[in-house]
Design a protein around this motif. Sequence first.
Motif, PDB file in Angstrom:
ATOM      1  N   ALA A 130       0.820  -1.216   0.000  1.00 17.83           N
ATOM      2  CA  ALA A 130       0.000   0.000   0.000  1.00 17.83           C
ATOM      3  C   ALA A 130       0.850   1.260   0.000  1.00 17.83           C
ATOM      4  O   ALA A 130       1.833   1.383   0.742  1.00 17.83           O
ATOM      5  N   LYS A 131       0.470   2.209  -0.861  1.00 16.45           N
ATOM      6  CA  LYS A 131       1.110   3.514  -0.839  1.00 16.45           C
ATOM      7  C   LYS A 131       0.691   4.237   0.443  1.00 16.45           C
ATOM      8  O   LYS A 131      -0.481   4.327   0.778  1.00 16.45           O
ATOM      9  N   GLY A 132       1.675   4.743   1.150  1.00 18.40           N
ATOM     10  CA  GLY A 132       1.384   5.370   2.433  1.00 18.40           C
ATOM     11  C   GLY A 132       1.283   4.368   3.560  1.00 18.40           C
ATOM     12  O   GLY A 132       1.045   4.748   4.709  1.00 18.40           O
ATOM     13  N   GLY A 133       1.462   3.080   3.244  1.00 15.49           N
ATOM     14  CA  GLY A 133       1.428   2.047   4.271  1.00 15.49           C
ATOM     15  C   GLY A 133       2.809   1.798   4.852  1.00 15.49           C
ATOM     16  O   GLY A 133       3.787   2.498   4.517  1.00 15.49           O
ATOM     17  N   PRO A 134       2.930   0.792   5.693  1.00 15.47           N
ATOM     18  CA  PRO A 134       4.227   0.530   6.344  1.00 15.47           C
ATOM     19  C   PRO A 134       5.311   0.079   5.371  1.00 15.47           C
ATOM     20  O   PRO A 134       6.494   0.306   5.617  1.00 15.47           O
ATOM     21  N   LEU A 135       4.911  -0.607   4.260  1.00 13.18           N
ATOM     22  CA  LEU A 135       5.873  -1.148   3.299  1.00 13.18           C
ATOM     23  C   LEU A 135       6.924  -2.002   4.000  1.00 13.18           C
ATOM     24  O   LEU A 135       8.141  -1.831   3.819  1.00 13.18           O
ATOM     25  N   PHE A 136       6.437  -2.952   4.811  1.00 15.80           N
ATOM     26  CA  PHE A 136       7.341  -3.826   5.550  1.00 15.80           C
ATOM     27  C   PHE A 136       8.149  -4.695   4.586  1.00 15.80           C
ATOM     28  O   PHE A 136       7.640  -5.175   3.574  1.00 15.80           O
ATOM     29  N   SER A 137       9.398  -4.920   4.920  1.00 16.23           N
ATOM     30  CA  SER A 137      10.248  -5.813   4.139  1.00 16.23           C
ATOM     31  C   SER A 137       9.916  -7.265   4.476  1.00 16.23           C
ATOM     32  O   SER A 137       9.184  -7.555   5.428  1.00 16.23           O
ATOM     33  N   LYS A 138      10.473  -8.180   3.697  1.00 10.16           N
ATOM     34  CA  LYS A 138      10.239  -9.613   3.936  1.00 10.16           C
ATOM     35  C   LYS A 138      10.766 -10.031   5.300  1.00 10.16           C
ATOM     36  O   LYS A 138      10.141 -10.849   5.994  1.00 10.16           O
ATOM     37  N   GLU A 139      11.900  -9.480   5.701  1.00 11.13           N
ATOM     38  CA  GLU A 139      12.468  -9.826   7.004  1.00 11.13           C
ATOM     39  C   GLU A 139      11.548  -9.399   8.143  1.00 11.13           C
ATOM     40  O   GLU A 139      11.349 -10.145   9.116  1.00 11.13           O
ATOM     41  N   ILE A 140      10.970  -8.209   8.027  1.00 11.23           N
ATOM     42  CA  ILE A 140      10.086  -7.709   9.082  1.00 11.23           C
ATOM     43  C   ILE A 140       8.801  -8.535   9.144  1.00 11.23           C
ATOM     44  O   ILE A 140       8.298  -8.844  10.235  1.00 11.23           O
ATOM     45  N   VAL A 141       8.264  -8.916   7.977  1.00  9.33           N
ATOM     46  CA  VAL A 141       7.055  -9.743   7.958  1.00  9.33           C
ATOM     47  C   VAL A 141       7.314 -11.075   8.666  1.00  9.33           C
ATOM     48  O   VAL A 141       6.492 -11.555   9.458  1.00  9.33           O
ATOM     49  N   GLY A 142       8.479 -11.675   8.407  1.00  9.45           N
ATOM     50  CA  GLY A 142       8.816 -12.920   9.091  1.00  9.45           C
ATOM     51  C   GLY A 142       8.970 -12.735  10.588  1.00  9.45           C
ATOM     52  O   GLY A 142       8.540 -13.581  11.376  1.00  9.45           O
ATOM     53  N   THR A 143       9.573 -11.614  10.989  1.00  7.80           N
ATOM     54  CA  THR A 143       9.754 -11.336  12.417  1.00  7.80           C
ATOM     55  C   THR A 143       8.411 -11.151  13.117  1.00  7.80           C
ATOM     56  O   THR A 143       8.207 -11.647  14.233  1.00  7.80           O
ATOM     57  N   ILE A 144       7.493 -10.444  12.467  1.00 11.55           N
ATOM     58  CA  ILE A 144       6.161 -10.250  13.048  1.00 11.55           C
ATOM     59  C   ILE A 144       5.467 -11.589  13.253  1.00 11.55           C
ATOM     60  O   ILE A 144       4.830 -11.837  14.288  1.00 11.55           O
ATOM     61  N   SER A 145       5.597 -12.493  12.279  1.00  6.48           N
ATOM     62  CA  SER A 145       4.994 -13.817  12.402  1.00  6.48           C
ATOM     63  C   SER A 145       5.616 -14.612  13.536  1.00  6.48           C
ATOM     64  O   SER A 145       4.925 -15.352  14.244  1.00  6.48           O
ATOM     65  N   SER A 146       6.928 -14.462  13.735  1.00  8.30           N
ATOM     66  CA  SER A 146       7.585 -15.176  14.832  1.00  8.30           C
ATOM     67  C   SER A 146       7.098 -14.672  16.180  1.00  8.30           C
ATOM     68  O   SER A 146       6.921 -15.451  17.126  1.00  8.30           O
ATOM     69  N   VAL A 147       6.863 -13.363  16.280  1.00  5.56           N
ATOM     70  CA  VAL A 147       6.302 -12.807  17.521  1.00  5.56           C
ATOM     71  C   VAL A 147       4.894 -13.331  17.740  1.00  5.56           C
ATOM     72  O   VAL A 147       4.484 -13.620  18.873  1.00  5.56           O
ATOM     73  N   GLY A 148       4.136 -13.490  16.650  1.00  7.38           N
ATOM     74  CA  GLY A 148       2.802 -14.083  16.768  1.00  7.38           C
ATOM     75  C   GLY A 148       2.861 -15.496  17.300  1.00  7.38           C
ATOM     76  O   GLY A 148       2.020 -15.906  18.111  1.00  7.38           O
ATOM     77  N   ALA A 149       3.876 -16.273  16.873  1.00  2.00           N
ATOM     78  CA  ALA A 149       4.034 -17.633  17.386  1.00  2.00           C
ATOM     79  C   ALA A 149       4.324 -17.626  18.882  1.00  2.00           C
ATOM     80  O   ALA A 149       3.828 -18.481  19.628  1.00  2.00           O
ATOM     81  N   VAL A 150       5.119 -16.660  19.330  1.00  7.34           N
ATOM     82  CA  VAL A 150       5.364 -16.519  20.773  1.00  7.34           C
ATOM     83  C   VAL A 150       4.072 -16.179  21.497  1.00  7.34           C
ATOM     84  O   VAL A 150       3.800 -16.686  22.597  1.00  7.34           O
ATOM     85  N   GLY A 151       3.240 -15.344  20.878  1.00  6.45           N
ATOM     86  CA  GLY A 151       1.937 -15.020  21.469  1.00  6.45           C
ATOM     87  C   GLY A 151       1.071 -16.245  21.650  1.00  6.45           C
ATOM     88  O   GLY A 151       0.371 -16.387  22.663  1.00  6.45           O
ATOM     89  N   TYR A 152       1.105 -17.158  20.684  1.00 10.65           N
ATOM     90  CA  TYR A 152       0.353 -18.407  20.818  1.00 10.65           C
ATOM     91  C   TYR A 152       0.813 -19.194  22.038  1.00 10.65           C
ATOM     92  O   TYR A 152       0.000 -19.714  22.815  1.00 10.65           O
ATOM     93  N   LEU A 153       2.124 -19.304  22.207  1.00  3.41           N
ATOM     94  CA  LEU A 153       2.654 -20.045  23.342  1.00  3.41           C
ATOM     95  C   LEU A 153       2.266 -19.382  24.659  1.00  3.41           C
ATOM     96  O   LEU A 153       1.944 -20.063  25.646  1.00  3.41           O
ATOM     97  N   LEU A 154       2.283 -18.061  24.702  1.00  5.14           N
ATOM     98  CA  LEU A 154       1.871 -17.347  25.911  1.00  5.14           C
ATOM     99  C   LEU A 154       0.400 -17.615  26.214  1.00  5.14           C
ATOM    100  O   LEU A 154       0.010 -17.735  27.385  1.00  5.14           O
ATOM    101  N   GLY A 155      -0.409 -17.697  25.160  1.00  3.41           N
ATOM    102  CA  GLY A 155      -1.823 -17.995  25.361  1.00  3.41           C
ATOM    103  C   GLY A 155      -2.037 -19.366  25.978  1.00  3.41           C
ATOM    104  O   GLY A 155      -2.882 -19.548  26.865  1.00  3.41           O
ATOM    105  N   VAL A 156      -1.261 -20.338  25.520  1.00  3.91           N
ATOM    106  CA  VAL A 156      -1.351 -21.693  26.088  1.00  3.91           C
ATOM    107  C   VAL A 156      -0.940 -21.679  27.552  1.00  3.91           C
ATOM    108  O   VAL A 156      -1.613 -22.263  28.420  1.00  3.91           O
ATOM    109  N   LEU A 157       0.173 -21.007  27.853  1.00  5.78           N
ATOM    110  CA  LEU A 157       0.644 -20.939  29.240  1.00  5.78           C
ATOM    111  C   LEU A 157      -0.358 -20.210  30.127  1.00  5.78           C
ATOM    112  O   LEU A 157      -0.585 -20.613  31.285  1.00  5.78           O
TER     113      LEU A 157
END
Length: 497
Positions: free
Chosen positions: A286-313
């Motif tokens: 998106a123009k005017g959007g964050p324009l996240f790079s591939k590395e950042i998109v992967g990092t965000i997903s990894s943080v989401g995986a940590v969130g899942y584990l926190l939810g289980v705990l």
Amino acid sequence: MSEEDELPLEGQLRKEKNKMLVLILKPYYWFRMLCDKFHWSFVSGVVIIYGINQGLSTGLSKISTQYYMKDEQKLQPSEAQIYSGIIQLPWIVKPLWGLLTDTLPIRGYKRRPYFILAGFLGAFAMLSLSFGHNLQLASALLCLMGGSAAQAVADVTIDACVTENSISHPSLASDMQSLCGVSSSVGQLIGYTISGFLVHLIGSKGVFGVLSIPAALVILVGMMLHEPFIHNVAYRQVGQKFLDACKAMWMALKCENVWRPCLYMYISLALSLHIHEGMFYWYTDAKGGPLFSKEIVGTISSVGAVGYLLGVLLYQNAFRNHPFRFVLFWSQLLYGASGLLDLILISRVNLQFGIPDYVVAVCDAAISHMIGRLRWMPLLVLSSKLCPSGIEGTFFALLMSIDHVGSLTASWAGGLLLHTLNVTRTQFDNLWIAVVIRSISRVLPISILFLVPSSDPTASILPTEMLNRKKGDDNLGTQKLEMTPLVTNIDQHLVDS
């Protein structure tokens, strides 16, 4: 074996004086203890299937598939959302794979051939995607579904092995579940963390080539697995066993205490509309959007995986003894509210307060995924309590299939919503409306909470006659229609959510 090797795990740890050294050595002695109690090929198979073929592959395939659909196939967000659900179709027929590995041995073995077939299927599918030039969409989807089917077959087969060893070593059942959970969680975290970097370095098709390696390792599991040979296989009885299992499942589904919670699980998942492909396109294009790079998109997903584990705990330590309705009411309400966090990014309000887009996206991923997992855990526990005696494993797989159908419905409904609101690769003006509708739909299942038992998780839900296996059912029970480990279904919903 030396005298030291014969000591139990606790005894070996007591010999160590340094507390830090004890902490470091405890996982080693624990893993070695499992290898001693079970055959080393089984323990290695669990690590390979759960940790590498499922955990690592899930993290890598999700990001690479998103970029492949966007950059290679040039799909619109609504199309990518619908096709992401189609890719998971092989998981819907999971009970079929379970019945096959339970009742249809191949050349005298019940498990090894299915690992080998799954490995070849997965490797062929990933290599076809990697080396295929200008693949048509239908061919690409067929390959992606082949990879998904390969994972589903390997998943069911290793589930069966885990359950067989749980039956023979009941005191170590929790240790095996811990091994499955740790392997899968660590694998996913690594996969999500490196996915963006790999897509950036070698492209999405290159990552598919890398994914052929975990599939090839499944072949290795089938070749090295220690399994007794079955003589005089009664192939003529396979059809009757299929029929008996189907009749037993149908009788269970007709019970009011079973179909009512099943209906709630399907509706609650179907109303959790999936619009993550629309958000992904907005993140990156998106123009005017964050324009996240591939590395950042992967990092965000990894943080989401940590969130899942926190939810289980969080569920295990604070809410596991609360009534189902109580946990589902508040988690469903918070789940709807967490969906509104996307509005902060879309409206760009965060920039007015000097908060970077990355910080908001990471917090959004952690919070929404944690609440989503907190909402899913009671449904998972409820599913395990709805399984009649004698067909526990197959019926649990059936319940998970119902949940996958709910996720598929949510994916298709989300794609239709994005299409209706004209959210395209270049138009995101109405994306905020999709976010609001999704958040409202997430709250709607509260109105049908009466379908869920009001009891707490420790109480029995099924009638007594469905909990006590009859003697006449022993022939079905001896086939070990295995209980699917809960962690497997938690991890698979990481992909569907």
